[in-house]
Scaffold this motif. Structure first.
Motif, PDB file in Angstrom:
ATOM      1  N   GLY A   1       4.786 -10.039  -7.293  1.00 30.93           N
ATOM      2  CA  GLY A   1       4.873 -11.294  -6.558  1.00 30.93           C
ATOM      3  C   GLY A   1       5.056 -11.060  -5.070  1.00 30.93           C
ATOM      4  O   GLY A   1       4.398 -11.712  -4.239  1.00 30.93           O
ATOM      5  N   ALA A   2       5.945 -10.136  -4.716  1.00 28.01           N
ATOM      6  CA  ALA A   2       6.174  -9.837  -3.304  1.00 28.01           C
ATOM      7  C   ALA A   2       4.910  -9.283  -2.651  1.00 28.01           C
ATOM      8  O   ALA A   2       4.580  -9.637  -1.509  1.00 28.01           O
ATOM      9  CB  ALA A   2       7.328  -8.846  -3.167  1.00 28.01           C
ATOM     10  N   GLU A   3       4.199  -8.439  -3.371  1.00 28.91           N
ATOM     11  CA  GLU A   3       2.973  -7.846  -2.811  1.00 28.91           C
ATOM     12  C   GLU A   3       1.875  -8.892  -2.659  1.00 28.91           C
ATOM     13  O   GLU A   3       1.094  -8.864  -1.701  1.00 28.91           O
ATOM     14  CB  GLU A   3       2.500  -6.709  -3.708  1.00 28.91           C
ATOM     15  CG  GLU A   3       1.476  -5.811  -3.056  1.00 28.91           C
ATOM     16  CD  GLU A   3       1.981  -5.127  -1.798  1.00 28.91           C
ATOM     17  OE1 GLU A   3       1.186  -5.018  -0.830  1.00 28.91           O
ATOM     18  OE2 GLU A   3       3.157  -4.713  -1.776  1.00 28.91           O
ATOM     19  N   LEU A   4       1.788  -9.816  -3.612  1.00 27.55           N
ATOM     20  CA  LEU A   4       0.816 -10.904  -3.483  1.00 27.55           C
ATOM     21  C   LEU A   4       1.079 -11.722  -2.221  1.00 27.55           C
ATOM     22  O   LEU A   4       0.145 -12.116  -1.511  1.00 27.55           O
ATOM     23  CB  LEU A   4       0.864 -11.803  -4.717  1.00 27.55           C
ATOM     24  CG  LEU A   4       0.263 -11.228  -6.003  1.00 27.55           C
ATOM     25  CD1 LEU A   4       0.666 -12.068  -7.210  1.00 27.55           C
ATOM     26  CD2 LEU A   4      -1.257 -11.143  -5.899  1.00 27.55           C
ATOM     27  N   ALA A   5       2.361 -11.993  -1.953  1.00 25.19           N
ATOM     28  CA  ALA A   5       2.703 -12.741  -0.746  1.00 25.19           C
ATOM     29  C   ALA A   5       2.371 -11.941   0.500  1.00 25.19           C
ATOM     30  O   ALA A   5       1.836 -12.476   1.486  1.00 25.19           O
ATOM     31  CB  ALA A   5       4.190 -13.109  -0.767  1.00 25.19           C
TER      32      ALA A   5
ATOM     33  N   GLN B   1      13.931 -21.172  -6.808  1.00 24.51           N
ATOM     34  CA  GLN B   1      13.602 -21.031  -5.395  1.00 24.51           C
ATOM     35  C   GLN B   1      13.134 -22.338  -4.774  1.00 24.51           C
ATOM     36  O   GLN B   1      13.140 -22.482  -3.553  1.00 24.51           O
ATOM     37  CB  GLN B   1      12.518 -19.959  -5.210  1.00 24.51           C
ATOM     38  CG  GLN B   1      12.959 -18.547  -5.541  1.00 24.51           C
ATOM     39  CD  GLN B   1      13.034 -18.306  -7.040  1.00 24.51           C
ATOM     40  OE1 GLN B   1      12.496 -19.086  -7.837  1.00 24.51           O
ATOM     41  NE2 GLN B   1      13.701 -17.224  -7.443  1.00 24.51           N
ATOM     42  N   ALA B   2      12.709 -23.312  -5.616  1.00 22.55           N
ATOM     43  CA  ALA B   2      12.247 -24.587  -5.078  1.00 22.55           C
ATOM     44  C   ALA B   2      13.366 -25.386  -4.445  1.00 22.55           C
ATOM     45  O   ALA B   2      13.118 -26.249  -3.593  1.00 22.55           O
ATOM     46  CB  ALA B   2      11.580 -25.406  -6.183  1.00 22.55           C
TER      47      ALA B   2
ATOM     48  N   ARG C   1       7.338 -13.963   2.930  1.00 21.18           N
ATOM     49  CA  ARG C   1       5.957 -14.158   3.411  1.00 21.18           C
ATOM     50  C   ARG C   1       5.284 -15.372   2.779  1.00 21.18           C
ATOM     51  O   ARG C   1       4.090 -15.598   3.007  1.00 21.18           O
ATOM     52  CB  ARG C   1       5.139 -12.909   3.099  1.00 21.18           C
ATOM     53  CG  ARG C   1       5.713 -11.624   3.690  1.00 21.18           C
ATOM     54  CD  ARG C   1       5.656 -11.637   5.212  1.00 21.18           C
ATOM     55  NE  ARG C   1       4.280 -11.601   5.653  1.00 21.18           N
ATOM     56  CZ  ARG C   1       3.590 -10.475   5.825  1.00 21.18           C
ATOM     57  NH1 ARG C   1       4.154  -9.296   5.558  1.00 21.18           N
ATOM     58  NH2 ARG C   1       2.350 -10.512   6.269  1.00 21.18           N
ATOM     59  N   ALA C   2       6.035 -16.123   1.984  1.00 18.25           N
ATOM     60  CA  ALA C   2       5.451 -17.310   1.352  1.00 18.25           C
ATOM     61  C   ALA C   2       5.193 -18.387   2.400  1.00 18.25           C
ATOM     62  O   ALA C   2       6.009 -18.616   3.287  1.00 18.25           O
ATOM     63  CB  ALA C   2       6.369 -17.838   0.260  1.00 18.25           C
ATOM     64  N   THR C   3       4.062 -19.039   2.296  1.00 15.41           N
ATOM     65  CA  THR C   3       3.683 -20.096   3.233  1.00 15.41           C
ATOM     66  C   THR C   3       3.720 -21.447   2.525  1.00 15.41           C
ATOM     67  O   THR C   3       3.719 -21.516   1.288  1.00 15.41           O
ATOM     68  CB  THR C   3       2.276 -19.843   3.778  1.00 15.41           C
ATOM     69  OG1 THR C   3       1.344 -19.767   2.680  1.00 15.41           O
ATOM     70  CG2 THR C   3       2.229 -18.534   4.564  1.00 15.41           C
TER      71      THR C   3
ATOM     72  N   GLY D   1       9.989 -12.801  -6.669  1.00 15.86           N
ATOM     73  CA  GLY D   1       9.567 -11.791  -5.711  1.00 15.86           C
ATOM     74  C   GLY D   1       8.708 -12.362  -4.599  1.00 15.86           C
ATOM     75  O   GLY D   1       8.805 -11.934  -3.443  1.00 15.86           O
ATOM     76  N   TYR D   2       7.889 -13.341  -4.937  1.00 11.34           N
ATOM     77  CA  TYR D   2       6.999 -13.953  -3.956  1.00 11.34           C
ATOM     78  C   TYR D   2       7.803 -14.639  -2.848  1.00 11.34           C
ATOM     79  O   TYR D   2       7.544 -14.440  -1.662  1.00 11.34           O
ATOM     80  CB  TYR D   2       6.099 -14.965  -4.669  1.00 11.34           C
ATOM     81  CG  TYR D   2       4.927 -15.473  -3.853  1.00 11.34           C
ATOM     82  CD1 TYR D   2       3.690 -14.861  -3.945  1.00 11.34           C
ATOM     83  CD2 TYR D   2       5.058 -16.575  -3.018  1.00 11.34           C
ATOM     84  CE1 TYR D   2       2.598 -15.331  -3.217  1.00 11.34           C
ATOM     85  CE2 TYR D   2       3.994 -17.049  -2.282  1.00 11.34           C
ATOM     86  CZ  TYR D   2       2.760 -16.425  -2.386  1.00 11.34           C
ATOM     87  OH  TYR D   2       1.698 -16.896  -1.652  1.00 11.34           O
TER      88      TYR D   2
END
Length: 348
Positions: A35-39, A88-89, A68-70, A62-63
């Protein structure tokens, strides 16, 4: 536009998988790394449930934690009136975009949504994960099936080795590597490469489609021009240069028309090459035909016969352009020069 990646998979300790899920305790952290890498690589994701039994919640964790989430980069496709709020929401509501599904059949909404995404990321999972992978492969959707943890993802990877879709052999090999630090980056990089490759294919297909349409429109225009030479021939003065000019122009137009029609029929895309070769073949066939007639009827072009000759040369020009390869073969065999001569007085 950032690619939209659908997430699917699970690794429940109490559940039986085929093939079995390996190292299920490591899957949550691996999903968070993915997830972090996707972001970090600018991908958007689509998730379906925050249920602890599925790995979406870990990918989302992780995202979002990557920083880096937009806004709107996490698309949540949950069932209507069902709680799909992720932890996280509460802290980053702007990152989430919820699209409720109108049906209670989650499989229908899940499989249908796969047709709208740019790529699939599969980890572990069972039958639904494997079917999702098959849908991706059948539709040439980029698929990252992480084989390290077994389950439906490994089963999809096994299919991926034989029918790679848009993936290269090296990218398929990356998906089979044992899980180590940095593996997530390699997997997402390989997935992004697949997405770019498929986008290039779609652009090439679109350009080919536009060339086909342009070629067919050109063929229609040439058809009208070729047919128009018939009334022009009868409107030109008998025995004048205008009549001969129409007689020469008719097979030239018809040969290019025939070449382009043949090119569209074969599905080729090199219209200019087809037009050049077809026109040359059509004109050669026309010249040989007329030369054979003039050898026995020298006054053929002086009278009304030249007008009637337009019907013949139109057909000869089109056939020459449509079957240019046959014309060139006959030229090499010196067979095309054996052209029958019309009887004195011209065509009847």
């Amino acid at each position: 536009m950032s690619p939209l990646v659908a997430i699917a998979g699970s690794a429940q300790v109490s559940r039986s998988y085929s093939p079995p899920v390996r190292d299920p305790e490591a899957v949550p952290d691996a999903a968070a790394e993915l997830g972090a890498e996707l972001a970090r690589q600018g991908c958007r994701i689509v998730v379906y449930s925050n249920d602890p039994d599925f790995l979406e919640r870990h990918v989302v964790r992780g995202y979002v934690d990557s920083g880096r989430a937009t806004p709107g980069s996490i698309l949540v496709r949950g069932r209507y009136q069902q709680d799909v709020d992720f932890d996280q929401a509460q802290r980053h509501p702007e990152v989430f975009s919820v699209v409720p599904e109108s049906t209670d059949d989650w499989e229908v909404s899940f499989y249908r949504s796969l047709l709208t995404v740019d790529a699939l990321l599969l980890v572990g999972g069972g039958r639904s994960t494997f079917i999702a992978g098959l849908i991706g492969l059948s539709r040439r959707i980029p698929v990252a099936a992480v084989a390290a943890f077994g389950g439906g993802a490994e089963k999809t990877w096994q299919r991926l080795t034989n029918e790679r879709g848009v993936a290269t052999e090296e990218e398929v090999a990356v998906l089979a590597r044992p899980w180590r630090p940095g593996t997530a980056g390699l997997i997402v990089t390989a997935l992004r490469a697949q997405v770019r490759r498929r986008a290039d294919e779609e652009r090439a297909a679109g350009a080919a489609g536009r060339r086909t349409v342009a070629g067919l429109v050109t063929a229609l225009v040439l058809l009208l021009l070729a047919v128009a030479t018939i009334p022009l021939a009868y409107a030109a003065p008998t025995g004048g240069w205008q009549n001969v000019a129409v007689l020469v122009a008719a097979p030239m137009v018809a040969s290019v028309w025939g070449a382009i029609v043949r090119n569209a029929y074969d599905g080729s895309g090199n219209w200019l090459r087809a037009a050049a070769l077809g026109s040359a073949a059509g004109v050669i066939a026309f010249l040989l035909f007329v030369a054979a007639q003039l050898s026995t009827n020298p006054d053929l072009l002086d009278g009304d016969a030249a007008r009637r000759l337009v019907f013949f040369v139109l057909a000869i020009g089109f056939i020459g352009g449509f079957t240019s390869e046959v014309v060139y073969a006959k030229l090499r065999d010196q067979d095309v020069t054996q052209t029958p001569v019309l009887p004195p007085g011209g065509p009847r």
